[in-house]
Design a protein around this motif. Structure first.
Motif, PDB file in Angstrom:
ATOM      1  N   LEU A 149     -15.416   0.860  -2.434  1.00  0.00           N
ATOM      2  CA  LEU A 149     -14.981   0.177  -1.225  1.00  0.00           C
ATOM      3  C   LEU A 149     -13.468   0.000  -1.185  1.00  0.00           C
ATOM      4  CD1 LEU A 149     -17.761  -2.579  -0.914  1.00  0.00           C
ATOM      5  CD2 LEU A 149     -17.504  -0.507   0.454  1.00  0.00           C
ATOM      6  N   CYS A 150     -12.877  -0.377  -2.318  1.00  0.00           N
ATOM      7  CA  CYS A 150     -11.421  -0.546  -2.369  1.00  0.00           C
ATOM      8  C   CYS A 150     -10.716   0.783  -2.117  1.00  0.00           C
ATOM      9  CB  CYS A 150     -11.005  -1.121  -3.722  1.00  0.00           C
ATOM     10  SG  CYS A 150     -11.436  -2.866  -3.945  1.00  0.00           S
TER      11      CYS A 150
ATOM     12  N   ALA B 247      -7.599   3.922   4.158  1.00  0.00           N
ATOM     13  CA  ALA B 247      -7.429   3.631   5.584  1.00  0.00           C
ATOM     14  C   ALA B 247      -6.155   2.825   5.839  1.00  0.00           C
ATOM     15  CB  ALA B 247      -8.648   2.878   6.106  1.00  0.00           C
ATOM     16  N   TYR B 248      -5.971   1.745   5.099  1.00  0.00           N
ATOM     17  CA  TYR B 248      -4.825   0.864   5.325  1.00  0.00           C
ATOM     18  C   TYR B 248      -3.522   1.516   4.893  1.00  0.00           C
ATOM     19  CZ  TYR B 248      -2.123  -3.477   5.514  1.00  0.00           C
ATOM     20  OH  TYR B 248      -1.193  -4.438   5.828  1.00  0.00           O
TER      21      TYR B 248
ATOM     22  N   SER C 104      -2.373   8.195  -0.506  1.00  0.00           N
ATOM     23  CA  SER C 104      -3.231   7.221   0.164  1.00  0.00           C
ATOM     24  C   SER C 104      -4.483   7.837   0.776  1.00  0.00           C
ATOM     25  CB  SER C 104      -2.449   6.494   1.273  1.00  0.00           C
ATOM     26  OG  SER C 104      -1.357   5.787   0.742  1.00  0.00           O
ATOM     27  N   THR C 105      -4.474   9.138   0.966  1.00  0.00           N
ATOM     28  CA  THR C 105      -5.611   9.783   1.633  1.00  0.00           C
ATOM     29  C   THR C 105      -6.415  10.628   0.662  1.00  0.00           C
ATOM     30  OG1 THR C 105      -4.076  11.531   2.359  1.00  0.00           O
ATOM     31  CG2 THR C 105      -4.541   9.752   3.907  1.00  0.00           C
TER      32      THR C 105
ATOM     33  N   PRO D 198       0.814  -1.222   0.000  1.00  0.00           N
ATOM     34  CA  PRO D 198       0.000   0.000   0.000  1.00  0.00           C
ATOM     35  C   PRO D 198       0.845   1.269   0.000  1.00  0.00           C
ATOM     36  CG  PRO D 198      -0.119  -1.099   2.140  1.00  0.00           C
ATOM     37  CD  PRO D 198       0.544  -2.051   1.195  1.00  0.00           C
TER      38      PRO D 198
ATOM     39  N   TYR E  95      -2.482   4.065   7.481  1.00  0.00           N
ATOM     40  CA  TYR E  95      -1.935   3.403   8.674  1.00  0.00           C
ATOM     41  C   TYR E  95      -0.493   2.994   8.444  1.00  0.00           C
ATOM     42  CZ  TYR E  95      -1.036  -0.344  12.008  1.00  0.00           C
ATOM     43  OH  TYR E  95      -0.465  -1.146  12.959  1.00  0.00           O
TER      44      TYR E  95
ATOM     45  N   LEU F 187     -11.820   3.263  -0.237  1.00  0.00           N
ATOM     46  CA  LEU F 187     -11.907   3.553   1.190  1.00  0.00           C
ATOM     47  C   LEU F 187     -10.945   2.682   1.997  1.00  0.00           C
ATOM     48  CD1 LEU F 187     -15.782   3.907   1.594  1.00  0.00           C
ATOM     49  CD2 LEU F 187     -14.086   5.738   1.789  1.00  0.00           C
ATOM     50  N   ILE F 188     -10.902   1.383   1.668  1.00  0.00           N
ATOM     51  CA  ILE F 188      -9.999   0.473   2.381  1.00  0.00           C
ATOM     52  C   ILE F 188      -8.552   0.850   2.132  1.00  0.00           C
ATOM     53  CG2 ILE F 188      -9.209  -1.924   2.534  1.00  0.00           C
ATOM     54  CD1 ILE F 188     -12.091  -2.783   1.847  1.00  0.00           C
ATOM     55  N   PHE F 189      -8.241   1.164   0.887  1.00  0.00           N
ATOM     56  CA  PHE F 189      -6.875   1.557   0.538  1.00  0.00           C
ATOM     57  C   PHE F 189      -6.462   2.818   1.281  1.00  0.00           C
ATOM     58  CE2 PHE F 189      -4.286   4.325  -2.240  1.00  0.00           C
ATOM     59  CZ  PHE F 189      -3.106   3.607  -2.207  1.00  0.00           C
TER      60      PHE F 189
ATOM     61  N   CYS G 293     -17.126  -1.724  -6.101  1.00  0.00           N
ATOM     62  CA  CYS G 293     -15.795  -2.282  -5.837  1.00  0.00           C
ATOM     63  C   CYS G 293     -14.765  -1.156  -5.762  1.00  0.00           C
ATOM     64  CB  CYS G 293     -15.431  -3.287  -6.923  1.00  0.00           C
ATOM     65  SG  CYS G 293     -13.799  -4.046  -6.691  1.00  0.00           S
TER      66      CYS G 293
END
Length: 426
Positions: free
Chosen positions: A409-410, A416-417, A373-374, A214, A420, A412-414, A406
């Protein structure tokens, strides 16, 4: 990041823009797309490949390129749908789509993300310049933060220049230095390969640390961030129906260049690859000249990068009652001395604030991946997919809805992860 914001504003179009027909040819549009997307972020790709591995990095760049291309087309479809229903008069911007889909909160969210994205790109410029100057003047005791603050008076003075067209030659100069730097890296890679300076088997295809994936993805998204110019680029075309094909051609070449350059840079320097590849260049006069030239080009291009931020801030400033009084209640034309002083002060405060933020950034690649990423992920993937589902959801087939969901959701997950992993460190 966005560099051609002086042509058509990201959020608030000029009064004449709604009636102006496109004049750009296919080749001119390809050139505009490349210039709008390719920036200093590409010089951080080899480090991302070092973190993720050359194969994983390549796949990440390809995936980011395809996703950005797809979402750009979604944005154009959303604009066309809104225009056909006459939901807003004049040119429809990204902020307008946010308003159409989500009301005032949608507009505020879209404009806020664009604002943060441009601020992030501006901070990345300062960090990039600071790190390269430290590399060039190794014998000096100045830190990256010292060089950044030395630039502040220069950037404040440049921000007070009224015409952005005066900076266009320097933007071209910076692009030329960018290409030269990439050429030096490829040349170094070939020389090392011929001289047996490295073994291909020593370079990892996929890194052991999965958290690097990521991280590299964030850097790749940052490199493709020209999303705010999507609608402006499409509107500038003479044959707008050919935009998807032209955009696809441009993205194919950009993605191929990113993959090759990221791989070449990592293969050449391996675990010694720095977060800005120009720092790895040999200590000779030609490489030093390219680094200094690149820094000079970015110093004079910086006002173009912060221009959209100034537009947003000054647009909000002109709505404040006390500022209107400074201009004799003329909110649209800041012609009084006090009004100009307020505008110049806001620009100076902005640059000082960006410099302070830049002084705390641990490294160019880490920050670029964080921004990618954000805010870049939200602007490039999440918002376009949600807008598309809102405006055209009833007319979409099942697989189109599934694909949009897809991407949403991907994204949003990307975000967040990836955030991090960037914060905790690789």
């Amino acid at each position: 990041m966005v560099k051609n914001s002086e042509i058509i504003p990201l959020i608030n179009p000029s009064p004449s823009s709604s009636t102006t027909e496109g004049t750009a040819s296919k080749f001119q549009t390809i050139g505009n797309i490349i210039v709008s997307i390719v920036g200093t972020g590409v010089l951080g790709l080899p480090f991302a490949f070092r973190v993720a591995g050359w194969l994983a990095g390549s796949l990440g760049v390809i995936l980011a390129g395809f996703a950005t291309f797809y979402c750009m087309l979604l944005l154009v479809q959303c604009r066309d749908k809104s225009a056909s229903e006459n939901k807003l008069q004049g040119t429809i911007t990204y902020g307008d789509l946010g308003y159409i889909c989500m009301g005032k909160p949608g507009r505020y969210l879209t404009e806020f993300l664009i604002f943060i994205s441009q601020c992030g790109g501006s901070v990345a410029y300062l960090v990039f310049i600071g790190q390269n100057l430290v590399s060039v003047f190794k014998g000096q005791t100045f830190s990256v933060a010292s060089y950044i603050f030395l630039l502040v008076p220069i950037e404040i003075a440049l921000s007070w220049i009224g015409s952005l067209s005066a900076f266009a030659p320097f933007s071209i100069f910076a692009d030329i230095c960018n290409v030269l730097a990439m050429g030096f890296v490829v040349k170094e890679d070939i020389e090392r390969a011929i001289g047996g300076g490295f073994s291909f088997r020593d370079r990892k295809a996929i890194a052991d640390n999965l958290g690097g994936l990521p991280f590299a993805g964030g850097m790749a998204v940052f490199c493709f961030e020209g999303f705010g110019m999507t609608l402006a680029l499409e509107q500038s075309m003479k044959e707008r129906n050919t935009f998807p094909k032209v955009l696809g051609m441009a993205f194919t070449w950009i993605t191929l260049m990113y993959v090759l350059f990221g791989s070449f840079g990592y293969l050449a320097y391996g675990d010694e690859t720095k977060d800005i590849i120009t720092i790895n260049l040999p200590n000779n006069w030609t490489a030093t000249a390219v680094q200094i030239g690149l820094c000079l080009g970015l110093v004079f291009t910086f006002p173009i990068m912060v221009h959209p931020v100034n537009e947003i801030l000054e647009g909000k400033l002109k709505k404040i009652i006390w500022f209107q009084k400074l201009n004799n209640n003329d909110a649209e034309n800041s012609i009084t001395g006090l009004g100009k002083l307020g505008t110049y002060t806001s620009r100076a405060v902005l640059i000082i604030g960006l410099a302070v933020l830049a002084s705390y950034v641990p490294g160019f690649a880490i920050f670029a991946s964080f921004v990618g990423s954000t805010v870049c992920a939200l602007i490039s993937f999440v918002l376009p997919a949600s807008f598309h589902l809102t405006l055209l959801g009833s007319s979409l087939s099942l697989w189109q809805k599934a694909l949009d969901c897809c991407v949403l959701l991907c994204g949003l997950i990307f975000a967040a992860y990836g955030t991090y992993n960037t914060i905790v460190g690789i």
